[in-house]
Design an enzyme around this catalytic site. Structure first.
Site: not given
Length: 773
Positions: A293, A295, A524
């Site tokens: 991912d 970000t 996250d």
């Protein structure tokens, strides 16, 4: 209602039932003792030791020390792993926000009490059951409990369950069930547990143990009968039978497997990696696709507000932007970046109805009294694709900026929005990202960048990092979700994907797995939870949401992307070395089984005594296996652990047995003693099993060659030093028997090499994929 929102008083907390679910990040001390002491093989070895003590000589009972050594080493190593995991698990526990005595405070999960008012925000995990008393667009994902993919909107009076998590909005609920009464108490208790759960490696070792147990009982009974019926000396017969049975047992295989895993946990713990499920170490070694991912993984946490570009002169752009950024009591990173420039809402902008941001919608909004409805989100979701504003947003995204559209709308349904400004956000690339990605490319691990951002913006970052295929980004809204095969084909042939929804992330993992890939997923945010749960290996950042850390198998406590190569390297070390160790132990088992059957068929005495097997096994298996289990390697794990080990161990074991029996038989002349015949057999046994060790440790690095040479030197000492020679009952019948034993061993070594080579596939490591160790 006001009283309910003030929470409990201190007096009420003192008398209320606590959320008393014990923290179990590892097995208890008692469980560790039981698991390492009370094993089937320890029981068998203890019984055989008692037989030697009754009918034989105490020197032949040395193998009984294996019980003590195995148990102590296993207990010590697992206790080290327990301390590491317990320490990290405490750090990993996210505090819970509650309101007591009218004030908000943070407490540990175990300090929640029945009736507590628990506050919720995006990414929060629910640890107890309760009833919602306040909701501002609160959306709860219960998919981990009931499989329903769509988040549930929660209003006051609705029930919420432990094990679910917040994906959007904020709110509060009153705890109605805590501790063992909560719906997902078991799920919560197991979330950070040190577990010996099922894995291909452990299943393979367990299968070996099961099959060997079936063989040991009948073959052991036959061996005892044969030895007793053919030899007048009952003590010698029992001693020979015990030697065969003890050698059949791979007593250290389970121990070395446990040590390798436990040491892996400790090593990763030193790098601030919390391994929440032990088989995760095995998954690390098998990974061939890593889904990232963008970000929080490729980019550092947080963002900076760049330019605010008005599209209309008559719109209150800055006021609307400031109002939207400050409307949520639990702002996401985007809102936090805007708040840094606009720390408070302008006067007169009181929010009425609002829609919190979610990864599925990709926008948030609020209705401000007297100012209308305003939306902030992805331009390609809110703006007409044929408008000049859309084209300008696309140009900004292609340059690597994250672009948001500030829109005025007639309502909060996302329809007919009019763009009044474009907002750019700058993201900071992790300084270690480029080097880490290069490592995975070198190791043959394919990287897939999966992001909810604009495909052009994701592509710009991927290109900047030098990711192969990063210049071609796929807009995930165009993917064929109803055709899994086509989806898997597109995923296989592309690297960068933008505008991916949480549901699609989960589909991506499944599609890649359907192609035979072992998939690791990093994340996250709460939008990553379902994909992390379904991936073969879920890796969460320590600064991520409590929900992601709860479902991931590995948590990077320091949020360092550069830790991933160490994770993969540790997994590969564990699996490659356990395979090496298994080759040694199983070769011993098969030569013992073959020797036992041959001695039963021929009526000969068993070729060596228990003290001989203790010496040879220690020098060619026990001591080397301990070092090999901890050695470095970068070989990527392959499926088929059991067949590969059997294809090595069976031919090697049979060839060893044939060489030992040939030496024992050739040394036998009318006036030679059993001790002299056994001495020749033991010399041959050591040399052929030492050659197996040489094959297993290849390629021969300096320390491995030193280890092999040291084992040979110790055996020579055992033969040369009078006291040691007498202790092990070595008796030479002249130089001829020694040369004969060495010659037969040399032929046996050649046969072993040919047998293993002609039985594909080889278990030794491919030279192209091994480090210098």
């Amino acid at each position: 209602m006001g009283d309910r929102l003030d929470g409990l008083t201190s007096a009420q907390v003192a008398t209320s039932k606590r959320n008393d679910v014990p923290r179990r990040s590892s097995r208890s001390f008692g469980a560790i003792i039981r698991a390492n002491v009370f094993t089937l093989f320890n029981l068998v070895i203890a019984v055989l030791w008692l037989l030697i003590m009754i009918f034989g000589e105490w020197q032949d009972g040395l193998f009984g020390l294996v019980i003590v050594a195995n148990s102590l080493i296993g207990i010590v190593q697992e206790l080290r792993a327990k301390r590491t995991l317990d320490r990290l698990a405490v750090v990993n526990e996210a505090p819970v926000r509650v309101r007591r005595d009218g004030a908000e405070r943070e407490i540990e999960p175990r300090d929640i009490v029945l009736g507590d008012l628990i506050l919720l925000g995006p990414g929060d995990r629910l640890l107890v059951d309760g009833e919602v008393v306040a909701s501002e667009g609160l959306e709860v994902d219960e998919s981990l409990l009931n499989g329903e993919a769509d988040p549930m909107h929660k209003e006051p009076g609705d029930r919420v369950l432990s094990g679910s998590f917040v994906v959007a909005g904020s709110g509060a609920f009153t705890a109605t069930k805590v501790g063992a009464d909560a719906y997902a108490a078991r799920l919560t208790a197991e979330a950070s547990k040190f577990t010996l759960a099922s894995s291909e490696l452990r299943d393979g070792v367990a299968r070996f143990i099961k099959y060997i147990t079936w063989l040991v009982v009948p073959i052991g009974a036959l061996l005892i009968y044969s030895q007793v019926s053919h030899h007048a000396d009952f003590g010698t017969a029992i001693t020979g039978a015990v030697a065969g049975i003890v050698t059949m047992i791979p007593e250290g295989l389970v121990l070395m497997t446990s040590i390798a895993f436990a040491v892996g946990v400790v090593r990763l713990g030193r790098r601030k990696c919390l391994v929440q499920e032990l088989p995760a170490i095995e998954g690390l070694a098998r990974v061939d696709v890593l889904c990232l991912d963008k970000t929080g993984t490729l980019t550092a946490g947080g963002m900076d507000l760049g330019a605010v570009l008005p599209l209309r002169d008559d719109a209150p752009v800055e006021d609307a932007l400031a109002a939207l950024a400050n409307v949520d009591p639990r702002p996401n990173p985007t809102a936090q970046a805007i708040q840094a420039r606009y720390p408070s809402a302008p006067p007169g902008w009181a929010a009425g109805q609002r829609v919190p941001f979610s990864s599925a919608r990709k926008w948030s909004g609020a209705d401000f009294d007297g100012h209308g409805a305003w939306l902030l989100g992805a331009p390609d979701v809110l703006i007409d694709p044929d408008s000049p504003a859309y084209a300008r947003a696309s140009d900004l995204a292609a340059a690597g900026a994250r672009v948001l559209a500030l829109c005025r709308a007639p309502g909060l349904d996302g329809q007919d929005a009019e763009a009044v400004a474009l907002v750019t956000l700058t993201q900071r690339l992790r300084p270690d990202a480029r080097e880490t990605l290069a490592y995975f490319a070198k190791q043959g691990v394919t990287v897939k960048v999966i992001s909810g951002d604009n495909p052009q913006a994701v592509s710009a970052i991927a290109t900047d990092l030098g990711i192969p295929g990063g210049d071609r980004a796929v807009d995930s809204r165009t993917l064929p979700e109803d055709d899994p095969d086509k989806l898997a084909e597109i995923l296989d042939s592309n690297t960068v994907f933008g505008r991916v929804t949480p549901h699609q992330k989960r589909m991506f993992v499944g599609a890649l797995q359907s192609r035979g890939h072992v998939v690791a997923m990093t994340g996250d945010g709460v939008n990553d939870v379902l994909a992390l749960k379904d991936a073969d290996l879920g890796i969460a950042m320590g600064a991520g949401s409590p929900a992601t850390k709860a479902v991931a198998q590995v948590v990077l406590m320091e949020n360092r992307f550069a830790t991933l190569p160490h994770l993969v390297g540790e997994g590969r070390r564990v699996l490659a070395n356990i395979e090496r160790v298994s080759n040694l132990f199983l070769t011993k088992t098969f030569y013992a089984i073959t020797l036992s059957l041959l001695t039963v068929a021929t009526g000969l005495a068993f070729p060596f005594a228990p003290r001989h097997s203790t010496l040879v096994n220690a020098l060619t298996i026990g001591v080397p296996a301990f070092f090999l289990a901890l050695a470095p390697t970068i070989q990527r794990a392959r499926p088929g652990f059991v067949p590969r080990v059997l294809r090595f161990a069976i031919p090697a074991g049979v060839a060893c047995a044939a060489a030992v029996l040939a030496s024992f038989w050739a040394a036998h002349i009318p006036d030679s003693s059993l001790e002299q015949d056994r001495t020749s057999a033991v010399i041959t046994l050591f040399l052929v099993t030492w050659w197996v060790l040489v094959m297993v440790v290849r390629p021969g690095t300096a320390w491995r060659l030193g280890l092999v040479a040291a084992m040979a030197g110790l055996f020579v000492v055992a033969l040369a030093v009078p006291y040691v020679r007498d202790f092990f009952a070595f008796d030479f019948d002249g130089l001829y028997d020694i040369l004969l034993a060495v010659g037969i061993a040399a032929v046996g070594a050649v046969v072993i090499s040919l047998a293993v080579k002609l039985t594909p596939p080889l278990t030794r490591t491919d030279k192209s994929s091994v480090s210098s160790g």
